[in-house]
Design a protein around this motif. Structure first.
Motif, mmCIF file in Angstrom:
data_model
loop_
_atom_site.group_PDB
_atom_site.id
_atom_site.type_symbol
_atom_site.label_atom_id
_atom_site.label_comp_id
_atom_site.label_asym_id
_atom_site.label_seq_id
_atom_site.Cartn_x
_atom_site.Cartn_y
_atom_site.Cartn_z
ATOM 1 N N ASP A 124 0.829 -1.205 0.000
ATOM 2 C CA ASP A 124 0.000 0.000 0.000
ATOM 3 C C ASP A 124 0.869 1.262 0.000
ATOM 4 O O ASP A 124 1.738 1.430 0.862
ATOM 5 C CB ASP A 124 -0.913 0.020 1.226
ATOM 6 C CG ASP A 124 -2.022 -1.016 1.143
ATOM 7 O OD1 ASP A 124 -2.269 -1.506 0.026
ATOM 8 O OD2 ASP A 124 -2.626 -1.321 2.186
ATOM 9 N N GLY A 125 0.625 2.136 -0.971
ATOM 10 C CA GLY A 125 1.354 3.399 -1.052
ATOM 11 C C GLY A 125 2.652 3.318 -1.830
ATOM 12 O O GLY A 125 3.285 4.357 -2.066
ATOM 13 N N PHE A 126 3.075 2.120 -2.244
ATOM 14 C CA PHE A 126 4.327 1.960 -2.983
ATOM 15 C C PHE A 126 4.038 1.519 -4.414
ATOM 16 O O PHE A 126 3.010 0.897 -4.692
ATOM 17 C CB PHE A 126 5.227 0.927 -2.302
ATOM 18 C CG PHE A 126 5.746 1.364 -0.962
ATOM 19 C CD1 PHE A 126 6.977 2.003 -0.848
ATOM 20 C CD2 PHE A 126 5.001 1.156 0.184
ATOM 21 C CE1 PHE A 126 7.453 2.414 0.384
ATOM 22 C CE2 PHE A 126 5.465 1.566 1.431
ATOM 23 C CZ PHE A 126 6.693 2.196 1.528
ATOM 24 N N GLY A 127 4.963 1.849 -5.309
ATOM 25 C CA GLY A 127 4.807 1.470 -6.701
ATOM 26 C C GLY A 127 5.057 -0.016 -6.923
ATOM 27 O O GLY A 127 5.479 -0.750 -6.023
ATOM 28 N N THR A 128 4.791 -0.435 -8.140
ATOM 29 C CA THR A 128 5.055 -1.803 -8.572
ATOM 30 C C THR A 128 6.269 -1.787 -9.489
ATOM 31 O O THR A 128 6.447 -0.854 -10.272
ATOM 32 C CB THR A 128 3.841 -2.364 -9.342
ATOM 33 O OG1 THR A 128 2.704 -2.346 -8.484
ATOM 34 C CG2 THR A 128 4.095 -3.778 -9.818
ATOM 35 N N ILE A 129 7.143 -2.787 -9.394
ATOM 36 C CA ILE A 129 8.281 -2.837 -10.299
ATOM 37 C C ILE A 129 7.999 -3.819 -11.429
ATOM 38 O O ILE A 129 7.361 -4.849 -11.230
ATOM 39 C CB ILE A 129 9.601 -3.187 -9.569
ATOM 40 C CG1 ILE A 129 9.552 -4.568 -8.928
ATOM 41 C CG2 ILE A 129 9.946 -2.139 -8.546
ATOM 42 C CD1 ILE A 129 10.896 -4.994 -8.363
#
Length: 300
Positions: free
Chosen positions: A247-252
């Motif tokens: 939650d709140g972080f990007g996806t790589i």
């Protein structure tokens, strides 16, 4: 002397700074993960020739202040943190951050605990002879290590994010967790949650760790330090660490690289604006000089 001479100088200095920023943006049009900058101006103090006056009891209306500005100055050089487009490379150690303009990879010069971290959007990673996961300039990529490799079956890599970040590696060999000698790596992959999976000579897949991302309350406050990296600052806030897709972080995305977000059409347009503004300011100086010349010519 005429104030317009010095106002023109401030304008020329400001436009030179703008041109420096534009040139730097253009030179980094192909730099991986580069974030473009822009220059904003603000006026300097104004000379008060007459103060404002309010209406009086005799029926006379108010009078506005008479002020003459003394030039311009650079207000900010903003960093435009919008994400660049992701370009397909097909290389399994190239990563782009998707849907997370506020997220950065975490790297360290030596990987030692307590050493200040640095942050980057450049996801072009490598492995060295010891299996260490590194950036192009040898900095260690930080994340959550699994310690003893764990069989992927029934293991939730999200549980790794509760520990402190540390350097990641993809070891060539590991002791067989189930016993029975040394295992040699056959293949490895990193999924969109940052989980590093290694397949070894027994045919089993093991969780080796998870790449960490960092978020900042004010990413615009990060300081560029070269080599595609940033330092935190007093105005960026302290980093919050987590895993990709949390939650709140990007996806790589493996096999992709984030390109520069420089828009050449915008930069060339701003270059024209800066050039004409510089020219106009120089004309105000030459016109002021001609006025002084006329004043001097009164005495012949």
């Amino acid at each position: 002397m005429l104030n317009s001479l010095y106002s023109g100088i401030t304008g020329m200095k400001g436009q030179q700074t703008k041109m420096d920023v534009i040139a730097n943006n253009i030179s980094n049009v192909n730099t991986t993960g580069y974030k473009s900058q822009r220059v904003r101006f603000q006026d300097m103090i104004s000379q008060m020739n007459a103060n404002a006056q309010g209406a009086n009891n005799n029926g006379r209306g108010g009078i506005n202040a008479q002020q003459v500005g003394l030039g311009t100055q650079v207000a900010t050089t903003d960093v435009m943190m919008g994400g660049g487009s992701l370009q397909f490379t097909g290389r399994n150690l190239d990563f782009g951050i998707q849907n997370g303009d506020n997220s950065f990879f975490v790297v360290s010069e030596s990987g030692n605990a307590g050493e200040p971290m640095q942050y980057t959007r450049d996801g072009g990673f490598y492995t060295d002879t010891n299996g260490n996961l590194t950036t192009s300039n040898g900095f260690r990529v930080m994340g959550y290590s699994a310690g003893t490799p764990a069989n992927v079956n029934g293991f939730n890599a999200a549980n790794l994010t509760g520990q402190a970040v540390g350097p990641l590696s993809i070891p060539e060999t590991i002791p067989n967790p189930a016993g029975g000698g040394v295992l040699t790596i056959q293949d490895y992959s990193i999924d969109n949650t940052g989980t590093i999976l290694g397949t070894y000579s027994n045919g089993e897949a093991y969780v080796l760790g998870r790449i960490a991302l960092s978020n900042f309350a004010n990413p615009d406050g990060l300081e560029k330090v070269g080599d595609n990296m940033y330092n935190s600052s007093a105005n960026s806030g302290q980093p919050t660490y987590g895993g990709p897709s949390d939650d709140g972080f990007g996806t790589i995305r493996s096999g992709f690289m984030e390109m520069s977000n420089v828009d050449l059409a915008t930069e060339f347009t701003e270059m024209i604006v800066a050039s004409r503004a510089y020219q106009a300011n120089s004309r105000s100086i030459t016109t002021s000089d001609e006025m002084l010349q006329e004043l001097i010519n009164l005495k012949r």
